[in-house]
Design an enzyme around this catalytic site. Structure first.
Site, PDB file in Angstrom:
ATOM      1  N   ASP A  57      41.436  20.469 -37.633  1.00 17.79           N
ATOM      2  CA  ASP A  57      40.676  21.631 -38.105  1.00 17.79           C
ATOM      3  C   ASP A  57      40.849  21.869 -39.598  1.00 17.79           C
ATOM      4  O   ASP A  57      41.768  21.355 -40.215  1.00 17.79           O
ATOM      5  CB  ASP A  57      41.216  22.887 -37.410  1.00 17.79           C
ATOM      6  CG  ASP A  57      40.476  23.150 -36.120  1.00 17.79           C
ATOM      7  OD1 ASP A  57      39.631  22.326 -35.769  1.00 17.79           O
ATOM      8  OD2 ASP A  57      40.757  24.185 -35.498  1.00 17.79           O
ATOM      9  N   LYS A  79      34.994  23.859 -38.986  1.00 23.52           N
ATOM     10  CA  LYS A  79      35.055  25.246 -38.519  1.00 23.52           C
ATOM     11  C   LYS A  79      35.767  26.110 -39.538  1.00 23.52           C
ATOM     12  O   LYS A  79      36.958  26.061 -39.725  1.00 23.52           O
ATOM     13  CB  LYS A  79      35.788  25.384 -37.166  1.00 23.52           C
ATOM     14  CG  LYS A  79      35.071  24.693 -36.071  1.00 23.52           C
ATOM     15  CD  LYS A  79      34.556  25.650 -35.028  1.00 23.52           C
ATOM     16  CE  LYS A  79      35.472  25.660 -33.826  1.00 23.52           C
ATOM     17  NZ  LYS A  79      35.971  26.950 -33.561  1.00 23.52           N
ATOM     18  N   MET A 195      41.520  37.182 -39.245  1.00 25.36           N
ATOM     19  CA  MET A 195      40.077  37.100 -39.541  1.00 25.36           C
ATOM     20  C   MET A 195      39.495  38.470 -39.889  1.00 25.36           C
ATOM     21  O   MET A 195      38.390  38.795 -39.470  1.00 25.36           O
ATOM     22  CB  MET A 195      39.313  36.524 -38.331  1.00 25.36           C
ATOM     23  CG  MET A 195      39.760  35.135 -37.951  1.00 25.36           C
ATOM     24  SD  MET A 195      39.006  34.534 -36.427  1.00 25.36           S
ATOM     25  CE  MET A 195      40.049  35.266 -35.171  1.00 25.36           C
TER      26      MET A 195
HETATM   27  N1  SAH Z   1      45.400  29.786 -34.385  1.00 24.93           N
HETATM   28  C1  SAH Z   1      45.592  30.337 -35.694  1.00 24.93           C
HETATM   29  C2  SAH Z   1      44.600  31.420 -36.037  1.00 24.93           C
HETATM   30  C3  SAH Z   1      43.195  30.925 -36.158  1.00 24.93           C
HETATM   31  S1  SAH Z   1      42.073  32.216 -36.524  1.00 24.93           S
HETATM   32  C4  SAH Z   1      47.026  30.847 -35.812  1.00 24.93           C
HETATM   33  O1  SAH Z   1      47.754  30.893 -34.823  1.00 24.93           O
HETATM   34  O2  SAH Z   1      47.440  31.188 -36.916  1.00 24.93           O
HETATM   35  C5  SAH Z   1      41.867  32.000 -38.253  1.00 24.93           C
HETATM   36  C6  SAH Z   1      42.532  33.112 -39.004  1.00 24.93           C
HETATM   37  O3  SAH Z   1      43.930  32.923 -39.037  1.00 24.93           O
HETATM   38  C7  SAH Z   1      42.138  33.207 -40.463  1.00 24.93           C
HETATM   39  O4  SAH Z   1      40.912  33.884 -40.633  1.00 24.93           O
HETATM   40  C8  SAH Z   1      43.285  34.015 -41.012  1.00 24.93           C
HETATM   41  O5  SAH Z   1      43.172  35.372 -40.695  1.00 24.93           O
HETATM   42  C9  SAH Z   1      44.448  33.459 -40.221  1.00 24.93           C
HETATM   43  N2  SAH Z   1      45.176  32.402 -40.926  1.00 24.93           N
HETATM   44  C10 SAH Z   1      45.353  31.143 -40.519  1.00 24.93           C
HETATM   45  N3  SAH Z   1      46.151  30.469 -41.392  1.00 24.93           N
HETATM   46  C11 SAH Z   1      46.464  31.352 -42.361  1.00 24.93           C
HETATM   47  C12 SAH Z   1      47.262  31.288 -43.527  1.00 24.93           C
HETATM   48  N4  SAH Z   1      47.900  30.169 -43.895  1.00 24.93           N
HETATM   49  N5  SAH Z   1      47.380  32.401 -44.274  1.00 24.93           N
HETATM   50  C13 SAH Z   1      46.785  33.542 -43.933  1.00 24.93           C
HETATM   51  N6  SAH Z   1      46.015  33.660 -42.846  1.00 24.93           N
HETATM   52  C14 SAH Z   1      45.859  32.584 -42.058  1.00 24.93           C
END
Ligand code: SAH
Length: 531
Positions: A57, A79, A195
């Site tokens: 991803d 995505k 998000m």
């Molecule tokens: N499965 C992922 C989340 C996916 S949804 C998890 O467990 O982290 C995608 C959202 O995750 C983004 O819009 C943001 O809000 C957050 N996100 C993912 N990686 C991030 C990062 N390194 N820093 C800040 N927000 C992050």
């Protein structure tokens, strides 16, 4: 570029490998962690090393792909909120089923934890429906990483006993929300929203309207745990404006609650010496970058710019002849890491090894060359106090070189100062060319975009050829244009020769370590930024 995968810390066999006759495909849904590649689990990394197909991803760190065997099939599933999707979710689901049914070991790598707003459940449901076997490896979710790397303990006995993870992705115009804002607003201590950047004004309004104090502290953290991390702090009342003004874009997390106040004392990640500094590290493609590792450990964000490709020569006859009468040589001198590497490669190819080198004494230009030599089982007899060709020549002259036979395995085009000085003092010098430095093509636009972004703070050079090839790659039409591109960009040069090549090109050297080693270079850069 793909690095060799480091050795697994313990033997690891998949069922598919134990009973190959049974080999049916399988999908491993693996959490990549939040961004820093070091935050994947050990099992997750093992599985990457076994992957035959990797479907990854946008949020999964690209560096993790270096663990995947080079002959695996790499599929980018994309995505990214707001950007046209590379593949639809249905296409991704189908792809996983197809690869598994072909009998492949498939690793589906997802940012953070696959089961936390990662649609991991949906992908597995489809696999289950098609009778495809699967396993899940959890990951460090970005909520805990964002809080941790912003210096915010997500729970703390004095402030909160509960945490909620919410999605901020809901359509605010929807009649009925899946989130019970009334209960969340006052019923939960720490609230973390994924998000949520686009809907931030709507989220804070919901919380305030439902009774949460407008003075509640809030942190917003973008690209948590990576060198690009950025964070801002405010209150429910003003965070939406702060985020807008500071142009914080996704991916970012919103951390809401009293624990945010602890950041003042506990912020550790953003306090590192080089945090927020963008550094271009020029290097040869073949050399593992200790410099990048050291700078990143201190918080810098590095753009690795390979300025040289090393290619072996086609004809080794000079070295081959020298090896046949190696005991007639009094000295073998190594002036580069690649000289050592290609020398030993040829030595081994001819069925010889370190024992055949016991005749001549061995001199090296500096400590890193000596260290590498030791990995091939040879202790250098001479390391000059000054790590340059001149330094090495001087140390040899002190010992007297008249009538001595000297072999220098090195690049086709190298500095002539060492052989010339030795010849001038009566030595018989054989230069054995082993490799060629070739400037890589086609990176001009990328490099220029970096420089034009205005974000680059420094460029590092570890040899004269990195300087020359960097200038070739930048391809400035005039001195004026070069100076314009490099305006505000500091320059670090490893030693006096490299520094002279920089100044000869009309640029200024800002950092130069007293010892010509990578470690001293890292220290000098830190000192430069700290004073
Ligand atoms: N499965 C992922 C989340 C996916 S949804 C998890 O467990 O982290 C995608 C959202 O995750 C983004 O819009 C943001 O809000 C957050 N996100 C993912 N990686 C991030 C990062 N390194 N820093 C800040 N927000 C992050």
């Amino acid at each position: 570029m793909r690095l060799a995968a480091p050795q697994a810390v313990q033997p690891f066999l998949l069922m598919e490998e134990i009973d190959n006759s049974q080999k049916k495909g399988k999908v491993y849904l693996v959490g990549a962690g939040p961004g820093d590649p070091g935050l994947i689990t050990v099992r997750g990394r093992y599985l990457l090393e076994k992957a035959e197909v990797i479907v990854y991803d946008y949020l999964a760190s690209r560096r993790l792909l270096t663990y995947v065997p080079a002959d695996a099939q790499f599929v980018y599933a994309g995505k990214r909120g707001g950007v046209k999707h590379t593949h639809t979710q249905d296409e991704i689901n189908q792809m996983l089923v197809d690869f598994a049914q072909e009998g492949k070991i498939v690793v589906r790598l997802k940012g953070g934890d696959p089961f936390i707003f990662g649609r991991g459940g949906e992908e597995l449901e489809v696999l289950a429906k098609h009778n495809v076997s699967f396993e899940v490896v959890p990951g460090v979710t970005s909520a805990t990483a964002a809080a941790t790397y912003a210096g915010i303990p997500i729970t703390h006995r004095d402030y909160t006993a509960s945490v909620a993870f919410l999605t901020g992705h809901e359509d605010p115009t929807k009649d009925k929300s899946n989130i019970d804002w009334q209960k969340i607003a006052t019923g939960i201590g720490t609230i973390v929203v994924y998000m949520g950047i686009k809907n931030l004004p709507f989220i804070v309004k919901n919380l305030i309207d439902n009774g949460r104090s407008p003075q509640t502290p809030v942190a917003v953290v973008r690209w948590a745990s990576t060198p690009e991390q950025r964070s801002v702090v405010g209150t429910l009342a003003d965070i939406a404006d702060i985020v807008k003004e500071s142009e914080i874009k996704p991916p970012a997390l919103i951390v809401i609650g009293e624990v945010v106040n602890l950041r003042g004392t506990l912020d550790w990640f953003e306090k590192r010496a080089l945090f927020g500094k963008r550094i271009i590290v020029t290097r040869t493609r073949e050399q593992a970058s200790e410099l990048v590792a050291g700078l990143e450990e201190n918080g810098a964000s590095c753009y690795e710019c390979s300025t040289i490709n090393i290619e072996p020569v086609e004809d080794y006859h000079i070295l081959d002849e020298a090896l046949e009468r190696i005991n007639e040589y009094h000295w073998i001198l190594f002036t580069s890491l690649n000289g050592v590497k290609y020398f030993f490669k040829r030595l081994y190819d001819k069925g010889l090894d370190a024992r055949d080198l016991k005749g001549p004494d061995i001199g090296v230009v500096g400590k890193s060359t000596a260290d590498l030599l030791l990995e091939y089982g040879v202790n250098a007899d001479l390391i000059p106090p000054v790590f340059t060709g001149e330094g090495l020549a001087e140390s040899l002259l002190d010992q007297g070189v008249e009538g001595r036979n000297v072999l220098i395995p090195r690049a086709v085009e190298g500095r002539e100062i060492l052989p010339e000085t030795l010849r001038g003092a009566g030595a018989q010098v054989t230069i054995a060319p082993l490799y060629i430095n070739v400037p890589p093509q086609g990176r001009r636009d990328e490099l220029r975009a970096e420089l034009e972004s205005g974000e680059v703070g420094m460029v590092t050079f570890t040899s004269s050829s990195t300087v020359r090839n960097f200038l070739t790659m930048v391809d400035a039409e005039s001195q004026e244009e070069l100076e314009q591109l490099m305006a505000g960009v500091k320059i670090a040069a490893i030693g006096p020769i490299t520094a002279k090549t920089v100044t000869d090109s009309g640029l200024k050297v800002d950092v130069q370590p007293s010892q010509y080693t990578i470690i001293s270079m890292i220290k000098a850069i830190i000192d430069f930024y700290q004073c």
